[in-house]
Write a protein that holds these residues in place. Structure first.
Motif, short mmCIF file in Angstrom:
data_model
loop_
_atom_site.label_atom_id
_atom_site.label_comp_id
_atom_site.label_asym_id
_atom_site.label_seq_id
_atom_site.Cartn_x
_atom_site.Cartn_y
_atom_site.Cartn_z
N LEU A 114 -5.48 10.05 -8.58
CA LEU A 114 -5.96 9.12 -9.60
C LEU A 114 -5.06 9.07 -10.83
O LEU A 114 -4.94 8.02 -11.47
N GLN A 132 -7.16 1.51 -6.62
CA GLN A 132 -7.01 2.95 -6.41
C GLN A 132 -8.32 3.58 -5.93
O GLN A 132 -9.38 3.36 -6.53
N ASP A 142 -8.48 9.92 -3.54
CA ASP A 142 -7.16 9.93 -2.90
C ASP A 142 -6.40 11.19 -3.28
O ASP A 142 -6.16 11.43 -4.46
N GLU A 151 -10.56 6.77 -5.82
CA GLU A 151 -10.66 7.93 -6.71
C GLU A 151 -10.68 9.26 -5.97
O GLU A 151 -10.53 10.32 -6.59
N ALA A 193 -3.04 1.92 -4.09
CA ALA A 193 -2.65 3.33 -4.00
C ALA A 193 -1.16 3.48 -4.28
O ALA A 193 -0.42 4.10 -3.53
N HIS A 215 0.85 -1.21 0.00
CA HIS A 215 0.00 0.00 0.00
C HIS A 215 0.87 1.25 0.00
O HIS A 215 1.84 1.33 0.76
N SER A 216 0.56 2.21 -0.86
CA SER A 216 1.25 3.49 -0.92
C SER A 216 2.74 3.27 -1.22
O SER A 216 3.08 2.78 -2.30
N SER A 273 -10.58 0.90 -9.87
CA SER A 273 -10.61 2.15 -9.11
C SER A 273 -11.99 2.29 -8.49
O SER A 273 -12.97 1.74 -9.00
N HIS A 324 -7.33 7.46 0.19
CA HIS A 324 -6.03 6.77 0.17
C HIS A 324 -6.07 5.48 0.99
O HIS A 324 -5.34 4.54 0.70
N VAL A 376 -2.04 9.91 -3.16
CA VAL A 376 -1.61 9.27 -4.42
C VAL A 376 -2.80 9.44 -5.37
O VAL A 376 -3.68 8.60 -5.43
N GLU A 409 -1.97 8.87 -10.97
CA GLU A 409 -0.92 7.87 -10.78
C GLU A 409 -1.42 6.50 -11.26
O GLU A 409 -0.72 5.77 -11.97
N TYR A 410 -2.62 6.17 -10.86
CA TYR A 410 -3.27 4.93 -11.29
C TYR A 410 -3.42 4.89 -12.80
O TYR A 410 -3.16 3.86 -13.44
#
Length: 236
Positions: A171, A162, A166, A164, A79, A55-56, A191, A197, A169, A173-174
């Motif tokens: 969207l 992901q 967040d 949405e 994320a 995660h992250s 997503s 997040h 991080v 990035e996803y």
């Protein structure tokens, strides 16, 4: 069965803070690798059905973890950022600035952004000079890491999740992950509208305290998709 553990920097904070050569390998990657090996050696565990979820920062490190855990059956990135951590932190501070009302709060954001500016002159810093909570060795390692390119070597199934809403991080990035690997048969993407997040209810445009400070659990959609992903692999 799941095995979850406290992050190294949480348990051994003082030791990590004293290690000027610490990188994300020691902070995150090697612990995950060691735990996969540990789990694989347990007699009650099917060593051919181990999945690693990050995660992250853990999601960012999955491509590096995958390179050292060929025995894993698959990987789950939750994320997971693509952008370098320093740039992502700038985005986060800029987003949070709109919720800062006092001069003290605004000054804290300005100070944090000024601290990140030091990363533009990493080679000029002493090895033991802290920048945004980490030493130059940590930042140099991360800035040299391209997670999307490193992920090209992953042939096992990958699930990307992901929220949405967040802001840590975001969207996009996803969407970068999806643009790179959305057509590959071993990659799956989900997503979730309305999730933060933490994969819990949240609103991108709301003060983060409105959802970070309330009790919540990971949304059932997320846990069901993880279960479905693992089940699908086991039936192939």
């Amino acid at each position: 069965a799941t095995l979850r553990y406290d992050k190294r920097t949480y348990v051994y904070g003082a030791d990590c803070a004293a290690d000027i050569q610490l990188t994300v390998d020691q902070e995150t990657v090697q612990d995950a690798v060691d735990i996969v090996e540990f789990i694989a050696g347990q007699p009650e565990v099917d060593s051919a059905a181990i999945y690693v979820l990050g995660h992250s920062l853990g999601g960012l490190c999955i491509p590096r973890i995958a390179a050292e855990t060929p025995q894993a059956a698959g990987y789950i990135m939750m994320a997971a950022p693509v952008t370098d951590l320093a740039s992502l932190m700038r985005f986060q501070y800029a987003h949070l600035a709109q919720f800062m009302n006092t001069d003290q709060e605004k000054a804290a954001v300005d100070a944090a952004l000024a601290e990140l500016d030091k990363l533009n002159q990493l080679d000029q810093l002493a090895d033991d000079e802290l920048v945004a909570g980490a030493y130059p060795a940590y930042w140099k390692d991360l800035l040299a890491y391209n997670p999307v390119k490193t992920a090209e070597a992953i042939t096992k199934p990958v699930l990307v999740l992901q929220g949405e809403e967040d802001y840590q991080v975001p969207l996009q990035e996803y969407e970068t992950w999806k643009a790179a690997y959305g057509e590959r048969s071993n990659w799956t993407f989900h997503s979730y509208p309305g999730l933060s997040h933490l994969m819990m209810p949240g609103d991108f445009d709301a003060n983060p305290n409105t959802y970070y400070m309330q009790k919540a659990v990971v949304d059932e959609r997320v846990t069901k998709d993880i279960a479905a992903f693992i089940t699908a692999q086991s039936t192939r």
